[in-house]
Design an enzyme around this catalytic site. Structure first.
Site, PDB file in Angstrom:
ATOM      1  N   GLY A 238       0.834  -1.199   0.000  1.00 59.19           N
ATOM      2  CA  GLY A 238       0.000   0.000   0.000  1.00 59.19           C
ATOM      3  C   GLY A 238       0.865   1.243   0.000  1.00 59.19           C
ATOM      4  O   GLY A 238       0.609   2.187  -0.722  1.00 59.19           O
ATOM      5  N   PHE A 239       1.908   1.232   0.831  1.00 64.10           N
ATOM      6  CA  PHE A 239       2.845   2.358   0.926  1.00 64.10           C
ATOM      7  C   PHE A 239       2.112   3.667   1.195  1.00 64.10           C
ATOM      8  O   PHE A 239       2.537   4.730   0.750  1.00 64.10           O
ATOM      9  CB  PHE A 239       3.721   2.459  -0.332  1.00 64.10           C
ATOM     10  CG  PHE A 239       4.386   1.161  -0.697  1.00 64.10           C
ATOM     11  CD1 PHE A 239       5.329   0.595   0.138  1.00 64.10           C
ATOM     12  CD2 PHE A 239       4.039   0.487  -1.851  1.00 64.10           C
ATOM     13  CE1 PHE A 239       5.917  -0.612  -0.175  1.00 64.10           C
ATOM     14  CE2 PHE A 239       4.624  -0.729  -2.176  1.00 64.10           C
ATOM     15  CZ  PHE A 239       5.569  -1.291  -1.327  1.00 64.10           C
ATOM     16  N   GLY A 509       1.840   1.079  13.613  1.00 63.05           N
ATOM     17  CA  GLY A 509       1.123  -0.176  13.798  1.00 63.05           C
ATOM     18  C   GLY A 509       1.566  -0.946  15.024  1.00 63.05           C
ATOM     19  O   GLY A 509       0.774  -1.215  15.936  1.00 63.05           O
ATOM     20  N   ARG A 583      13.588  -1.465  20.199  1.00 64.11           N
ATOM     21  CA  ARG A 583      13.733  -2.918  20.136  1.00 64.11           C
ATOM     22  C   ARG A 583      13.144  -3.441  18.828  1.00 64.11           C
ATOM     23  O   ARG A 583      12.061  -3.037  18.412  1.00 64.11           O
ATOM     24  CB  ARG A 583      13.014  -3.560  21.323  1.00 64.11           C
ATOM     25  CG  ARG A 583      13.034  -5.075  21.271  1.00 64.11           C
ATOM     26  CD  ARG A 583      12.305  -5.675  22.454  1.00 64.11           C
ATOM     27  NE  ARG A 583      13.191  -5.821  23.588  1.00 64.11           N
ATOM     28  CZ  ARG A 583      12.814  -5.690  24.858  1.00 64.11           C
ATOM     29  NH1 ARG A 583      11.568  -5.380  25.145  1.00 64.11           N
ATOM     30  NH2 ARG A 583      13.675  -5.866  25.833  1.00 64.11           N
ATOM     31  N   PRO A 587      13.819  -9.698  13.650  1.00 69.09           N
ATOM     32  CA  PRO A 587      14.917  -9.253  12.770  1.00 69.09           C
ATOM     33  C   PRO A 587      14.695  -9.605  11.304  1.00 69.09           C
ATOM     34  O   PRO A 587      15.155  -8.886  10.416  1.00 69.09           O
ATOM     35  CB  PRO A 587      16.136 -10.007  13.318  1.00 69.09           C
ATOM     36  CG  PRO A 587      15.768 -10.391  14.700  1.00 69.09           C
ATOM     37  CD  PRO A 587      14.277 -10.570  14.723  1.00 69.09           C
ATOM     38  N   THR A 589      11.691  -9.892   9.529  1.00 70.07           N
ATOM     39  CA  THR A 589      10.751  -8.987   8.852  1.00 70.07           C
ATOM     40  C   THR A 589      11.248  -7.543   8.942  1.00 70.07           C
ATOM     41  O   THR A 589      11.003  -6.743   8.039  1.00 70.07           O
ATOM     42  CB  THR A 589       9.339  -9.115   9.460  1.00 70.07           C
ATOM     43  OG1 THR A 589       9.418  -8.917  10.868  1.00 70.07           O
ATOM     44  CG2 THR A 589       8.744 -10.473   9.176  1.00 70.07           C
ATOM     45  N   GLN A 593      11.848  -4.753   5.938  1.00 69.58           N
ATOM     46  CA  GLN A 593      11.292  -3.396   5.931  1.00 69.58           C
ATOM     47  C   GLN A 593      12.389  -2.369   5.662  1.00 69.58           C
ATOM     48  O   GLN A 593      12.189  -1.421   4.902  1.00 69.58           O
ATOM     49  CB  GLN A 593      10.653  -3.097   7.282  1.00 69.58           C
ATOM     50  CG  GLN A 593       9.425  -3.919   7.543  1.00 69.58           C
ATOM     51  CD  GLN A 593       8.211  -3.022   7.609  1.00 69.58           C
ATOM     52  OE1 GLN A 593       7.925  -2.272   6.681  1.00 69.58           O
ATOM     53  NE2 GLN A 593       7.497  -3.090   8.693  1.00 69.58           N
ATOM     54  N   LYS A 656      10.006   1.144  18.063  1.00 67.81           N
ATOM     55  CA  LYS A 656       9.777   2.486  17.524  1.00 67.81           C
ATOM     56  C   LYS A 656       9.030   2.541  16.187  1.00 67.81           C
ATOM     57  O   LYS A 656       8.645   3.617  15.760  1.00 67.81           O
ATOM     58  CB  LYS A 656      11.114   3.211  17.356  1.00 67.81           C
ATOM     59  CG  LYS A 656      11.667   3.784  18.673  1.00 67.81           C
ATOM     60  CD  LYS A 656      12.931   4.577  18.434  1.00 67.81           C
ATOM     61  CE  LYS A 656      13.367   5.337  19.680  1.00 67.81           C
ATOM     62  NZ  LYS A 656      14.632   6.059  19.465  1.00 67.81           N
ATOM     63  N   GLU A 660       8.936   3.060   7.724  1.00 70.43           N
ATOM     64  CA  GLU A 660       9.152   4.203   6.845  1.00 70.43           C
ATOM     65  C   GLU A 660      10.563   4.764   6.875  1.00 70.43           C
ATOM     66  O   GLU A 660      11.023   5.350   5.900  1.00 70.43           O
ATOM     67  CB  GLU A 660       8.109   5.285   7.183  1.00 70.43           C
ATOM     68  CG  GLU A 660       6.741   4.634   7.109  1.00 70.43           C
ATOM     69  CD  GLU A 660       5.549   5.497   7.362  1.00 70.43           C
ATOM     70  OE1 GLU A 660       5.286   6.379   6.547  1.00 70.43           O
ATOM     71  OE2 GLU A 660       4.844   5.242   8.357  1.00 70.43           O
TER      72      GLU A 660
END
Lengths: 702, 334
Positions: A238-239, A509, A583, A587, A589, A593, A656, A660
């Site tokens: 979706g971005f 999220g 944290r 790792p 996924t 990202q 955090k 993005e």
């Protein structure tokens, strides 16, 4: 609520739970929802950018075998709310942008629907349109606020006096292009309006948030939210462009009500996505930096000019990162908009920070050059003690750590600062650095329910997985919060039948939904202890965020760029990013990202550009042959690392948000590396060969 | 998309008869371009005549050493043929620089030269285009011209031909063999494509219903030292901004002969005979290569437009030709 300081499941690189069904092709996306006897929709779009529809001849389309209906402003239902003018489709004859939907064909097959759409004849009274963004327009205006709800302008100290007195300064204008999100899965919706009782609408929609979509659609159609269910287990990217419903969702719901009891399907074409599903505004950024000889910054000023549509304001917050990135006693930022006859801009990965860190981070490199100072060192020297502007302490801020760690891993120490002096074969070679940042956001509302089902635990929340890993990471958080093994936890998301969840946007999220899951687990344990009976159930909701701290993630990105001596072609064989983002939940996924964001940043640096032809007001390169995104061959070595960052303030998990930050700063790092390679400052994205060719023409080859 | 009839004829002759008899009929080869056009409404045929299995799909060596390439050969197979790789490296390289692996598996040698321009205005039925709708005007002029012509354009059309393979074929003096309503004929490859002039709707010299059955590549030792250099906006899967197909013969530091064609700059693959002429007898040096480029580019005209138009193509083409010839001249003949 408590969360173990040394979690068992969180931090493990568990494979995606949805991986197998996606690889096997059995994961159902919105358009593929099994629905018997579905009708298909195809939209007719305006071919003028401003004016009125004066005649719509649907006879030929309606005569076509297989056409069920043609919806027009003349026969479409009146929507309960037209406040959101982007969604107020088929409500009148006015055309506000080229590509606006003016009719909708409902047919027995997608082919017939598309054929029927081509047969609809539309006549217009065309008015002159204006679709050209320039910084010297006289009608630029200051919006009341910029996204999400931030001051349009800020000012501290006296920037002009500080610049006049500065020993070294930079004053340049930088531009970023118009970008379209272009997720692989187009915007698609299936809808069924059940005629029984009061009426009940089900939408299977590709969305970043089933509950926000339900809220928006309930408002548009005047429905009680209980009359509406939105389902979306899987999203093909979706971005940001699926962060709020676009007109396809309204059209599907409208058509479903026009053929009650019969399901309908609508998938936009790639070309239609360029006018109907949002995009990132182009930006023109005037950046000014002043500094003392030793590299202490004395002034930072960023003035941004952007566009918005005439029917709906969207004010991208591109000047915002300059407000908190570096220390300076004098600072100003402004945003000005041109309201044009163009499609409605919207969210795109790292809105604000992504475009807004291009100009300033290239300007920092230019300042370092003029100071004769290493660009890593320049950034370190201007590290603020507290958040500029607010004066709040940072919950954690490890930009310096990222820069230092990245410099070591990248081999920055051996770098010769001179531009244009390294050659490998037919290529000039350079390296560059830029910083990244993204705020930590927590949405105000989200609820999770946890239930014991036999030996297992079910976690239900209407969250979304855009390919980001939510199916997996929420299970990890729930397992640790419950103190059980992750294999016993089932996650159920993507359906308004589950408790309300916020949008998957703004990298919020995990912070939001994860916090709700931790709250629910705390309530569950408090109620049932360590031996919960079958059927035991508890819910919990996200609590307000700590407002005493400034909370941001940071990063540093390093790029190696090659410029071909003969042709000026630019290649980036190496990208390396180091991030400090609290944290890391998973790792595996997380790495996807980060490198996904960096790849999209590379794409922005070298390739992406929606070309809006001001004569027509539409994006002419409106497919993936014309709108280039980085291909496999463009990506060489790409490495993402993160610091072990312990932040007790951000949320119970200490995370955090990482969706993005990877795209922020990449383009600046590449531009800085291109300068180091060939001596040309490319201040206008994308960095294409024609922008460096002139320097190669002047350069002796040997 | 507009519905159409589909015919699977028994042989090539029936295919030709079927299309020739129906002005609304088209041939379907690999479909990599036509199927897009069907969806976009750029092509709205009433009859689609499938060619699958009807055309020769082998590469045959003729008595005079020429290679006869069946029109049904896939781009992938042609690129991989050991004879092509050894004798005509420029052709293999051109093929492999085009499209993607999947598309090259589908695309055919007969269909590739007949693909149509990727001009964004041609492909968008909502914008005027003289090629799509004669007399409606050219939207590209003054628009986004980055991918448009600098050679041989007209006031009616500034589109470029997108094929890479065709550029190599033009340099190699290939001949196109066809079967038409009037029988068989052979056309020099360089005469297959037209410049737009005042009839940009006509891409080629073929008559309606005329079918490419094979392409002949004459034996020519010079082609063993040949290369294709494609410059584009990303590393892969993009059309050429400019491209150069070149073969060169050098003896004692002097250029004896050359074959050169340009892609991405004109409505047709651009055989650069003036550049070839300038090179014959000249020393193998950057100065000669630049002079050859300048000889060919004296009539080049950039197309003004958005983002500065395409004036960059002229120095880019000069530099690309120079680099290509430099590399070739520096290479030992095999």
């Amino acid at each position: 609520m408590t969360f173990p300081s040394e979690p068992e499941a969180v931090g493990r690189d568990l494979p995606r739970r949805d991986g197998a069904v996606k690889v096997l092709g059995t994961a159902t996306y919105a358009y593929e929802t099994p629905l018997a006897n579905a009708a298909y929709l195809h939209a007719v779009q305006a071919t003028i950018a401003r004016g009125r529809v004066t005649a719509l001849d649907t006879a030929a389309a309606e005569a076509l075998d297989g056409v069920v209906a043609v919806l027009t402003p003349g026969n479409a239902e009146r929507l309960a709310s037209t406040e959101d003018r982007e969604l107020a489709v088929l409500q009148g004859e006015e055309v506000a942008f080229r590509g606006q939907v003016v009719a909708l064909v409902v047919a027995d097959s997608s082919e017939v629907a598309r054929h029927g759409a081509a047969l609809v004849r539309v006549e217009y009274a065309q008015q002159p349109h204006d679709a050209e963004l320039r910084a010297d327009r006289e009608d630029l205006y200051a919006p009341e606020s910029v996204n999400p709800d931030l001051p349009t302008d800020t000012s501290e100290g006296d920037v002009d006096a500080a610049l006049a007195a500065a020993e070294v300064s930079v004053e340049e204008t930088y531009t970023t292009a118009m970008y379209h999100n272009n997720p692989l899965e187009p915007h698609a919706t299936a809808a069924l309006w059940d005629p029984a009782g009061e009426g009940f609408l089900t939408l299977w929609d590709s969305t970043q948030g089933v509950h926000p979509t339900r809220t928006a659609l309930a408002s548009v159609f005047g429905l009680d939210e209980a009359q509406l269910r939105v389902v979306c287990p899987y999203v093909g990217g979706g971005f940001g462009s699926k962060g709020q419903p676009h007109v396809n969702v309204v059209l599907a719901a409208m058509a479903a009500r026009a053929v009650p009891g019969r399901p309908v399907r609508l998938a936009l074409t790639r070309q239609q996505m360029f006018s109907l599903t949002g995009y990132r505004t182009p930006t023109i950024q005037r950046c000014r930096l002043g500094a003392d000889r030793d590299g202490t910054i004395t002034a930072i000023a960023v003035d941004v000019v952007e566009l918005t549509s005439r029917i709906k304001e969207f004010a991208e917050q591109s000047g915002v990162p300059a407000r908190m990135m570096y220390a300076s006693p004098n600072r100003s930022t402004t945003h000005r908009l041109a309201a044009l006859d163009v499609p409605v801009p919207s969210w795109m990965r790292a809105p604000g920070e992504c475009p807004g860190m291009f100009g300033p981070e290239v300007a920092m490199d230019e300042l370092a050059e003029r100071l004769g100072l290493d660009p890593v060192e320049l950034r370190i020297r201007n590290e603020p003690a507290v958040e500029p502007g607010s004066g709040k302490p940072f919950s954690s801020r490890n930009l310096v750590g990222c820069l230092r760690e990245g410099a070591v891993r990248f081999g920055w120490a051996e770098r010769d600062p001179r531009p244009g002096v390294r050659r490998r074969g037919d290529w000039l070679v350079g390296t560059g650095v830029a910083a990244s940042t993204y705020p930590v956001s927590r949405m105000p509302k989200s609820t999770a329910t946890i239930r014991r089902e036999g030996e297992r635990y079910a976690v239900e929340i209407g969250a979304a997985d855009l390919g980001t890993g939510t199916w997996t990471t929420l299970a990890q958080i729930a397992a640790d919060a419950l103190g059980v093994t992750v294999a016993l936890v089932d996650v159920r998301i993507g359906d308004t039948d589950y408790p309300m969840a916020s949008v998957a946007g703004g990298s919020s999220g995990m912070t939001t939904w994860g916090s709700a899951v931790v709250e629910a687990a705390g309530a569950f344990r408090a109620k049932y202890g360590s031996e919960p009976p079958d059927g035991a159930e508890a819910s919990g909701s996200v609590q307000p965020a700590d407002d005493r701290h400034a909370m941001h993630a940071f990063g540093a990105q390093f790029a190696e760029a090659h410029v071909h001596l003969d042709t000026g072609e630019v290649r980036v064989p190496r990208l390396l990013g180091v991030f400090a983002a609290g944290r890391i939940i998973n790792p595996r996924t997380a790495r996807s990202q980060f490198i996904g964001g960096m790849t999209m940043g590379l794409s922005m640096a070298l390739h992406e550009q929606s070309v809006l032809d001001p004569r027509t007001g539409h994006v002419v390169n409106h497919d993936l042959a014309g709108y280039h995104i980085t291909a496999n061959a463009d990506v060489g070595a790409i490495e993402a690392y993160w610091l072990a960052e312990d932040d007790p303030h951000v949320n119970a998990m200490g995370s955090k948000g990482i969706g993005e930050i990877g795209i922020v700063g990449t383009a600046a790092a590449v531009s800085n590396a291109v300068w180091h390679a060939c001596g040309v400052r490319v201040r206008d994205l994308p960095i294409t060969l024609d922008k460096v060719l002139h320097a190669l023409e002047e350069r002796p080859r040997h | 998309m507009k519905p159409f009839d589909y015919l699977a004829p028994a042989d090539a002759a029936e295919a030709v008869r079927s299309v020739a008899a129906n002005p609304d009929a088209v041939f379907l080869g690999g479909g990599t371009n036509l199927v897009d056009h069907l969806k976009l409404g750029v092509a709205e045929p009433g009859l689609v005549v499938g060619l699958a299995g009807l055309l020769p799909s082998g590469i045959e060596e003729l008595d005079d050493g020429a290679l006869r390439i069946g029109a049904g050969v896939s781009n992938s197979d042609l690129a991989a043929d050991p004879r092509v790789r050894e004798r005509f490296p420029v052709l293999s390289q051109a093929l492999l620089s085009g499209a993607s692996g999947q598309l090259r598996n589908m695309a055919t040698v007969g269909g590739n030269p007949l693909q149509r321009t990727r001009c964004v205005y041609f492909q968008d039925v909502t914008t005027p285009c003289n090629k799509r709708e004669p007399g409606s005007g050219c939207s590209a002029i003054g628009g986004w011209t980055r991918h448009h012509a600098v050679l041989g354009a007209s006031e009616h059309c500034i589109a470029v031909h997108p094929s890479d393979m065709a550029v190599a074929m033009a340099a190699l003096d290939a001949r196109v063999r066809t079967l038409g309503p009037a029988g068989e004929r052979a056309i020099p490859f360089v005469e297959l494509h037209r410049l737009p002039g005042d009839a940009p709707e006509r891409d080629t010299a073929l008559e309606h219903g005329e079918l490419i059955t094979a392409i002949d590549l004459p034996a020519q030792p010079i082609a063993r030292r040949s290369a294709y250099h494609k410059v584009r906006d990303r590393a892969s899967y993009a059309f050429a901004l400019v491209s150069v197909a070149a073969a060169i013969e050098v003896e004692g530091g002097v250029i004896r002969d050359a074959r050169i064609a340009f892609g991405g700059v004109a409505h047709a693959p651009w055989r650069a005979r003036r550049a070839e002429e300038a090179l014959r007898g000249a020393p193998a040096s950057d100065g000669s290569y630049r002079a050859a480029a300048d000889a060919e580019l004296t009539d080049a005209r950039p197309a003004e437009g958005l983002d500065g138009g395409n004036a960059f193509k002229i120095p880019l083409l000069r530099r690309t030709l120079t680099a290509t010839l430099r590399d070739l001249a520096g290479e030992d003949p095999r």
